[in-house]
Write a protein that holds these residues in place. Structure first.
Motif, PDB file in Angstrom:
ATOM      1  N   ARG A  58     -27.873 -10.540 -45.169  1.00  0.00           N
ATOM      2  CA  ARG A  58     -26.720  -9.691 -44.856  1.00  0.00           C
ATOM      3  C   ARG A  58     -26.474  -8.692 -45.979  1.00  0.00           C
ATOM      4  O   ARG A  58     -26.248  -7.499 -45.737  1.00  0.00           O
ATOM      5  CB  ARG A  58     -25.483 -10.551 -44.604  1.00  0.00           C
ATOM      6  CG  ARG A  58     -24.291  -9.783 -44.062  1.00  0.00           C
ATOM      7  CD  ARG A  58     -23.069 -10.670 -43.803  1.00  0.00           C
ATOM      8  NE  ARG A  58     -23.347 -11.810 -42.968  1.00  0.00           N
ATOM      9  CZ  ARG A  58     -23.398 -13.087 -43.390  1.00  0.00           C
ATOM     10  NH1 ARG A  58     -23.175 -13.390 -44.649  1.00  0.00           N
ATOM     11  NH2 ARG A  58     -23.647 -14.063 -42.551  1.00  0.00           N
TER      12      ARG A  58
ATOM     13  N   THR B 280     -26.946  -4.643 -45.729  1.00  0.00           N
ATOM     14  CA  THR B 280     -25.826  -3.774 -46.087  1.00  0.00           C
ATOM     15  C   THR B 280     -26.276  -2.698 -47.065  1.00  0.00           C
ATOM     16  O   THR B 280     -25.917  -1.515 -46.911  1.00  0.00           O
ATOM     17  CB  THR B 280     -24.672  -4.606 -46.686  1.00  0.00           C
ATOM     18  OG1 THR B 280     -24.226  -5.542 -45.699  1.00  0.00           O
ATOM     19  CG2 THR B 280     -23.512  -3.727 -47.107  1.00  0.00           C
TER      20      THR B 280
ATOM     21  N   ALA C 264     -26.542  -7.510 -36.585  1.00  0.00           N
ATOM     22  CA  ALA C 264     -25.586  -8.074 -35.623  1.00  0.00           C
ATOM     23  C   ALA C 264     -25.663  -9.595 -35.591  1.00  0.00           C
ATOM     24  O   ALA C 264     -24.636 -10.277 -35.539  1.00  0.00           O
ATOM     25  CB  ALA C 264     -25.843  -7.499 -34.229  1.00  0.00           C
TER      26      ALA C 264
ATOM     27  N   GLN D 298     -23.536 -11.662 -38.151  1.00  0.00           N
ATOM     28  CA  GLN D 298     -22.085 -11.526 -38.214  1.00  0.00           C
ATOM     29  C   GLN D 298     -21.382 -12.799 -37.758  1.00  0.00           C
ATOM     30  O   GLN D 298     -21.666 -13.314 -36.682  1.00  0.00           O
ATOM     31  CB  GLN D 298     -21.626 -10.343 -37.350  1.00  0.00           C
ATOM     32  CG  GLN D 298     -22.245  -9.022 -37.761  1.00  0.00           C
ATOM     33  CD  GLN D 298     -22.072  -8.732 -39.218  1.00  0.00           C
ATOM     34  OE1 GLN D 298     -20.960  -8.694 -39.742  1.00  0.00           O
ATOM     35  NE2 GLN D 298     -23.188  -8.528 -39.906  1.00  0.00           N
TER      36      GLN D 298
ATOM     37  N   ASP E  21     -18.244 -13.036 -37.021  1.00  0.00           N
ATOM     38  CA  ASP E  21     -17.172 -12.672 -36.095  1.00  0.00           C
ATOM     39  C   ASP E  21     -17.765 -11.948 -34.888  1.00  0.00           C
ATOM     40  O   ASP E  21     -18.539 -11.001 -35.053  1.00  0.00           O
ATOM     41  CB  ASP E  21     -16.173 -11.761 -36.821  1.00  0.00           C
ATOM     42  CG  ASP E  21     -15.118 -11.217 -35.892  1.00  0.00           C
ATOM     43  OD1 ASP E  21     -14.298 -12.016 -35.401  1.00  0.00           O
ATOM     44  OD2 ASP E  21     -15.127  -9.988 -35.639  1.00  0.00           O
TER      45      ASP E  21
ATOM     46  N   ARG F 165     -16.537  -9.798 -32.869  1.00  0.00           N
ATOM     47  CA  ARG F 165     -16.224  -8.359 -32.814  1.00  0.00           C
ATOM     48  C   ARG F 165     -17.109  -7.565 -33.767  1.00  0.00           C
ATOM     49  O   ARG F 165     -17.536  -6.453 -33.451  1.00  0.00           O
ATOM     50  CB  ARG F 165     -14.747  -8.114 -33.115  1.00  0.00           C
ATOM     51  CG  ARG F 165     -13.849  -8.679 -32.024  1.00  0.00           C
ATOM     52  CD  ARG F 165     -12.456  -8.096 -32.046  1.00  0.00           C
ATOM     53  NE  ARG F 165     -11.641  -8.702 -31.024  1.00  0.00           N
ATOM     54  CZ  ARG F 165     -11.686  -8.362 -29.733  1.00  0.00           C
ATOM     55  NH1 ARG F 165     -12.498  -7.440 -29.325  1.00  0.00           N
ATOM     56  NH2 ARG F 165     -10.914  -8.971 -28.865  1.00  0.00           N
ATOM     57  N   SER F 166     -17.423  -8.135 -34.913  1.00  0.00           N
ATOM     58  CA  SER F 166     -18.344  -7.482 -35.845  1.00  0.00           C
ATOM     59  C   SER F 166     -19.751  -7.452 -35.260  1.00  0.00           C
ATOM     60  O   SER F 166     -20.467  -6.453 -35.391  1.00  0.00           O
ATOM     61  CB  SER F 166     -18.353  -8.208 -37.186  1.00  0.00           C
ATOM     62  OG  SER F 166     -17.104  -8.113 -37.807  1.00  0.00           O
ATOM     63  N   GLU F 167     -20.136  -8.540 -34.608  1.00  0.00           N
ATOM     64  CA  GLU F 167     -21.448  -8.574 -33.966  1.00  0.00           C
ATOM     65  C   GLU F 167     -21.535  -7.492 -32.897  1.00  0.00           C
ATOM     66  O   GLU F 167     -22.532  -6.760 -32.810  1.00  0.00           O
ATOM     67  CB  GLU F 167     -21.705  -9.952 -33.361  1.00  0.00           C
ATOM     68  CG  GLU F 167     -23.089 -10.087 -32.777  1.00  0.00           C
ATOM     69  CD  GLU F 167     -23.410 -11.504 -32.338  1.00  0.00           C
ATOM     70  OE1 GLU F 167     -24.545 -11.694 -31.855  1.00  0.00           O
ATOM     71  OE2 GLU F 167     -22.567 -12.414 -32.478  1.00  0.00           O
TER      72      GLU F 167
ATOM     73  N   ALA G  26     -19.867  -4.682 -32.793  1.00  0.00           N
ATOM     74  CA  ALA G  26     -19.924  -3.372 -33.447  1.00  0.00           C
ATOM     75  C   ALA G  26     -21.351  -3.043 -33.888  1.00  0.00           C
ATOM     76  O   ALA G  26     -21.825  -1.918 -33.698  1.00  0.00           O
ATOM     77  CB  ALA G  26     -18.964  -3.328 -34.629  1.00  0.00           C
ATOM     78  N   TRP G  27     -22.050  -4.028 -34.460  1.00  0.00           N
ATOM     79  CA  TRP G  27     -23.431  -3.794 -34.894  1.00  0.00           C
ATOM     80  C   TRP G  27     -24.354  -3.607 -33.696  1.00  0.00           C
ATOM     81  O   TRP G  27     -25.250  -2.753 -33.722  1.00  0.00           O
ATOM     82  CB  TRP G  27     -23.912  -4.918 -35.802  1.00  0.00           C
ATOM     83  CG  TRP G  27     -23.382  -4.761 -37.195  1.00  0.00           C
ATOM     84  CD1 TRP G  27     -22.374  -5.467 -37.777  1.00  0.00           C
ATOM     85  CD2 TRP G  27     -23.831  -3.813 -38.178  1.00  0.00           C
ATOM     86  NE1 TRP G  27     -22.167  -5.012 -39.063  1.00  0.00           N
ATOM     87  CE2 TRP G  27     -23.045  -4.005 -39.336  1.00  0.00           C
ATOM     88  CE3 TRP G  27     -24.811  -2.828 -38.190  1.00  0.00           C
ATOM     89  CZ2 TRP G  27     -23.222  -3.241 -40.491  1.00  0.00           C
ATOM     90  CZ3 TRP G  27     -24.991  -2.068 -39.337  1.00  0.00           C
ATOM     91  CH2 TRP G  27     -24.196  -2.281 -40.472  1.00  0.00           C
TER      92      TRP G  27
ATOM     93  N   ASP H 171     -22.351 -10.568 -26.317  1.00  0.00           N
ATOM     94  CA  ASP H 171     -21.167 -10.278 -27.141  1.00  0.00           C
ATOM     95  C   ASP H 171     -19.920 -10.199 -26.275  1.00  0.00           C
ATOM     96  O   ASP H 171     -18.897 -10.825 -26.579  1.00  0.00           O
ATOM     97  CB  ASP H 171     -21.319  -8.937 -27.881  1.00  0.00           C
ATOM     98  CG  ASP H 171     -22.435  -8.918 -28.899  1.00  0.00           C
ATOM     99  OD1 ASP H 171     -22.897  -9.994 -29.339  1.00  0.00           O
ATOM    100  OD2 ASP H 171     -22.852  -7.787 -29.260  1.00  0.00           O
TER     101      ASP H 171
END
Length: 163
Positions: A27, A31, A54, A57, A59, A61-63, A65-66, A105
């Motif tokens: 991760r 980044t 993804a 992640q 979370d 929601r973060s997954e 987003a990716w 997701d």
């Protein structure tokens, strides 16, 4: 295939960390690479990196987003660009997995309508997959998710022409 593309070499190193179980290290490395290439970087790099990031992640929601970043970047990747990395690649072959991930997701986030939409889009691109272990794995995952969605709401179509 070994590539002379330094960014892809770095992405592949982070992928190896991920597959070896060093999720925090992967991760962090993803980044760092993302900061080097985003937002104007090579769409192929962004697509591949976001697709793997993804999965790291914690979370949903973060997954999501990716996974959306990966899909967005894929729209700008040409087959010629994908073939620069591996001569067997065609960008259309990315879409079943990208849409499957988005469907999963949205399912986790309890947005069944969006899950079904992306599942249908994944199915629309199944002909781009080879008849190999990867293709079979994606097809099986699509069918498993379709079955879960059908069990949860059998009156709603799953995108395969059945209710």
């Amino acid at each position: 295939m070994t590539t002379e593309d330094k960014t892809m070499q770095h992405i592949e190193e982070a992928m190896r960390m991920q597959h070896a179980g060093d999720l925090d290290g992967a991760r962090q490395r993803f980044t760092e690479i993302w900061e080097e290439i985003s937002p104007d970087g090579d769409p192929f790099h962004r697509c591949v990196l976001a697709h793997y990031m993804a999965d790291l992640q914690p979370d949903p929601r973060s997954e999501l987003a990716w996974d959306l970043r990966a899909l967005d970047a894929a729209a700008s990747v040409t087959d010629d660009r994908a073939k620069q990395h591996d001569s067997s690649l065609a960008i259309r072959g990315f879409y079943p997995s990208l849409h499957l991930n988005l469907a999963a997701d949205f399912h986790r986030l309890r947005d069944t309508a969006q899950a079904r939409t992306h599942l249908a889009q994944a199915r629309e691109h199944l002909d781009a997959l080879d008849d190999d272990a990867y293709g079979h794995g994606i097809r099986s995952a699509i069918e498993r998710l379709a079955s879960r969605l059908a069990e949860e709401d059998p009156a709603t179509p799953t995108g395969d022409g059945t209710a």
